[in-house]
Design a protein around this motif. Structure first.
Motif, PDB file in Angstrom:
ATOM      1  N   GLY A  11      13.316  -4.499  -9.027  1.00  0.00           N
ATOM      2  CA  GLY A  11      12.295  -5.221  -8.754  1.00  0.00           C
ATOM      3  C   GLY A  11      11.241  -5.366  -9.803  1.00  0.00           C
ATOM      4  O   GLY A  11      10.991  -4.441 -10.676  1.00  0.00           O
ATOM      5  N   SER A  12      10.579  -6.357  -9.699  1.00  0.00           N
ATOM      6  CA  SER A  12       9.488  -6.873 -10.603  1.00  0.00           C
ATOM      7  C   SER A  12       8.260  -6.241 -10.429  1.00  0.00           C
ATOM      8  O   SER A  12       8.018  -5.758  -9.016  1.00  0.00           O
ATOM      9  N   TYR A  25       3.933   0.380  -9.021  1.00  0.00           N
ATOM     10  CA  TYR A  25       4.742  -0.229  -7.778  1.00  0.00           C
ATOM     11  C   TYR A  25       5.441  -1.353  -8.262  1.00  0.00           C
ATOM     12  O   TYR A  25       5.236  -1.853  -9.426  1.00  0.00           O
ATOM     13  N   ARG A  26       6.382  -1.878  -7.513  1.00  0.00           N
ATOM     14  CA  ARG A  26       7.325  -2.768  -7.863  1.00  0.00           C
ATOM     15  C   ARG A  26       7.481  -3.792  -6.468  1.00  0.00           C
ATOM     16  O   ARG A  26       6.910  -3.417  -5.555  1.00  0.00           O
ATOM     17  N   ARG A  34       7.271 -10.550   0.736  1.00  0.00           N
ATOM     18  CA  ARG A  34       7.342  -9.739  -0.351  1.00  0.00           C
ATOM     19  C   ARG A  34       7.038  -8.330   0.009  1.00  0.00           C
ATOM     20  O   ARG A  34       6.382  -8.053   0.797  1.00  0.00           O
ATOM     21  N   ALA A  35       8.145  -7.364  -0.365  1.00  0.00           N
ATOM     22  CA  ALA A  35       7.881  -5.957  -0.002  1.00  0.00           C
ATOM     23  C   ALA A  35       7.266  -5.401  -1.470  1.00  0.00           C
ATOM     24  O   ALA A  35       7.698  -5.691  -2.339  1.00  0.00           O
ATOM     25  N   ILE A  36       6.246  -4.538  -1.267  1.00  0.00           N
ATOM     26  CA  ILE A  36       5.385  -3.933  -2.372  1.00  0.00           C
ATOM     27  C   ILE A  36       5.824  -2.500  -2.234  1.00  0.00           C
ATOM     28  O   ILE A  36       5.728  -1.865  -1.245  1.00  0.00           O
ATOM     29  N   TYR A  37       6.573  -1.919  -3.178  1.00  0.00           N
ATOM     30  CA  TYR A  37       7.014  -0.560  -3.012  1.00  0.00           C
ATOM     31  C   TYR A  37       6.904   0.353  -4.310  1.00  0.00           C
ATOM     32  O   TYR A  37       6.562  -0.211  -5.355  1.00  0.00           O
ATOM     33  N   ARG A  38       7.246   1.591  -3.941  1.00  0.00           N
ATOM     34  CA  ARG A  38       7.152   2.610  -5.192  1.00  0.00           C
ATOM     35  C   ARG A  38       8.243   3.553  -5.177  1.00  0.00           C
ATOM     36  O   ARG A  38       8.717   3.768  -3.956  1.00  0.00           O
ATOM     37  N   VAL A  39       8.825   4.010  -6.318  1.00  0.00           N
ATOM     38  CA  VAL A  39      10.034   4.987  -6.272  1.00  0.00           C
ATOM     39  C   VAL A  39       9.355   6.226  -6.806  1.00  0.00           C
ATOM     40  O   VAL A  39       9.053   6.321  -7.675  1.00  0.00           O
ATOM     41  N   LEU A  40       9.510   7.073  -5.631  1.00  0.00           N
ATOM     42  CA  LEU A  40       8.943   8.499  -5.931  1.00  0.00           C
ATOM     43  C   LEU A  40      10.324   9.486  -5.651  1.00  0.00           C
ATOM     44  O   LEU A  40      10.963   9.561  -4.465  1.00  0.00           O
ATOM     45  N   ASN A  41      10.503  10.410  -6.847  1.00  0.00           N
ATOM     46  CA  ASN A  41      11.440  11.335  -6.431  1.00  0.00           C
ATOM     47  C   ASN A  41      12.997  10.589  -6.058  1.00  0.00           C
ATOM     48  O   ASN A  41      13.489  11.356  -4.884  1.00  0.00           O
ATOM     49  N   ARG A  42      13.248   9.626  -6.511  1.00  0.00           N
ATOM     50  CA  ARG A  42      14.652   8.897  -6.045  1.00  0.00           C
ATOM     51  C   ARG A  42      14.270   8.244  -4.724  1.00  0.00           C
ATOM     52  O   ARG A  42      15.449   8.013  -4.041  1.00  0.00           O
ATOM     53  N   VAL A  45       9.574   3.976  -1.487  1.00  0.00           N
ATOM     54  CA  VAL A  45       8.380   4.127  -0.287  1.00  0.00           C
ATOM     55  C   VAL A  45       7.995   2.675  -0.219  1.00  0.00           C
ATOM     56  O   VAL A  45       7.349   2.362  -1.219  1.00  0.00           O
ATOM     57  N   ILE A  46       8.050   2.041   1.017  1.00  0.00           N
ATOM     58  CA  ILE A  46       7.483   0.745   1.097  1.00  0.00           C
ATOM     59  C   ILE A  46       5.956   0.727   1.591  1.00  0.00           C
ATOM     60  O   ILE A  46       5.730   1.431   2.504  1.00  0.00           O
ATOM     61  N   TYR A  47       4.953   0.044   0.802  1.00  0.00           N
ATOM     62  CA  TYR A  47       3.763   0.179   1.147  1.00  0.00           C
ATOM     63  C   TYR A  47       3.216  -0.987   1.745  1.00  0.00           C
ATOM     64  O   TYR A  47       2.168  -0.916   2.657  1.00  0.00           O
ATOM     65  N   LEU A  48       3.822  -1.986   1.700  1.00  0.00           N
ATOM     66  CA  LEU A  48       3.284  -3.504   2.125  1.00  0.00           C
ATOM     67  C   LEU A  48       4.402  -4.401   2.154  1.00  0.00           C
ATOM     68  O   LEU A  48       5.269  -4.568   1.317  1.00  0.00           O
ATOM     69  N   ILE A  49       4.631  -4.936   3.402  1.00  0.00           N
ATOM     70  CA  ILE A  49       5.415  -6.281   3.510  1.00  0.00           C
ATOM     71  C   ILE A  49       4.469  -7.409   3.915  1.00  0.00           C
ATOM     72  O   ILE A  49       3.619  -7.304   5.095  1.00  0.00           O
ATOM     73  N   VAL A  50       4.426  -8.296   3.134  1.00  0.00           N
ATOM     74  CA  VAL A  50       3.455  -9.416   3.365  1.00  0.00           C
ATOM     75  C   VAL A  50       4.122 -10.829   3.258  1.00  0.00           C
ATOM     76  O   VAL A  50       4.940 -10.944   2.411  1.00  0.00           O
ATOM     77  N   ASP A  51       3.537 -11.901   4.012  1.00  0.00           N
ATOM     78  CA  ASP A  51       3.978 -13.345   3.620  1.00  0.00           C
ATOM     79  C   ASP A  51       3.555 -13.628   2.283  1.00  0.00           C
ATOM     80  O   ASP A  51       2.438 -13.480   1.731  1.00  0.00           O
ATOM     81  N   GLY A  52       4.797 -13.768   1.439  1.00  0.00           N
ATOM     82  CA  GLY A  52       4.397 -14.371   0.154  1.00  0.00           C
ATOM     83  C   GLY A  52       3.712 -15.369  -0.225  1.00  0.00           C
ATOM     84  O   GLY A  52       3.087 -15.548  -1.216  1.00  0.00           O
ATOM     85  N   ARG A  53       3.194 -16.203   0.938  1.00  0.00           N
ATOM     86  CA  ARG A  53       2.347 -17.322   0.677  1.00  0.00           C
ATOM     87  C   ARG A  53       1.032 -17.168   0.784  1.00  0.00           C
ATOM     88  O   ARG A  53      -0.030 -17.755   0.587  1.00  0.00           O
ATOM     89  N   ARG A  54       0.799 -15.684   1.299  1.00  0.00           N
ATOM     90  CA  ARG A  54      -0.618 -15.274   1.351  1.00  0.00           C
ATOM     91  C   ARG A  54      -1.243 -14.857  -0.045  1.00  0.00           C
ATOM     92  O   ARG A  54      -0.457 -14.400  -0.951  1.00  0.00           O
ATOM     93  N   ASP A  55      -2.422 -14.781  -0.135  1.00  0.00           N
ATOM     94  CA  ASP A  55      -3.268 -14.522  -1.739  1.00  0.00           C
ATOM     95  C   ASP A  55      -3.301 -12.885  -1.489  1.00  0.00           C
ATOM     96  O   ASP A  55      -3.926 -12.248  -0.943  1.00  0.00           O
ATOM     97  N   LEU A  56      -2.456 -12.335  -2.678  1.00  0.00           N
ATOM     98  CA  LEU A  56      -2.290 -10.850  -2.479  1.00  0.00           C
ATOM     99  C   LEU A  56      -3.648 -10.250  -3.204  1.00  0.00           C
ATOM    100  O   LEU A  56      -4.108  -9.275  -2.769  1.00  0.00           O
ATOM    101  N   TRP A  57      -4.438 -11.048  -3.832  1.00  0.00           N
ATOM    102  CA  TRP A  57      -5.501 -10.482  -4.563  1.00  0.00           C
ATOM    103  C   TRP A  57      -6.752 -10.338  -3.357  1.00  0.00           C
ATOM    104  O   TRP A  57      -7.212  -9.041  -3.347  1.00  0.00           O
TER     105      TRP A  57
END
Length: 67
Positions: A11-12, A25-26, A34-42, A45-57
């Motif tokens: 993931g980018s 985060y990736r 868009r799914a924003i996630y983090r890799v913790l101890n293999r 963990v998904i923190y956010l799933i959001v419509d990619g057309r929304r302003d993430l800022w």
């Protein structure tokens, strides 16, 4: 999201977070989401799933900064 479980490091980094100096985060895209996630101890963990057309800022400001 099956590929995410097998290769989470592919993931980018979300550009909005990189601009703030955060590279913990990736993200992966599955249009239009868009799914924003983090890799913790293999573990992924998904923190956010959001419509990619929304302003993430704006979303980050409200959620993380309480603005």
């Amino acid at each position: 999201m099956q590929g995410l479980a097998q290769s989470p490091e592919q993931g980018s980094y979300p550009r909005e977070l990189v601009a703030l100096g955060i590279k913990d985060y990736r993200q992966t895209m599955f249009k239009p989401y868009r799914a924003i996630y983090r890799v913790l101890n293999r573990q992924v963990v998904i923190y956010l799933i959001v419509d990619g057309r929304r302003d993430l800022w704006s979303l980050l400001a409200r959620r993380l900064l309480g603005a």
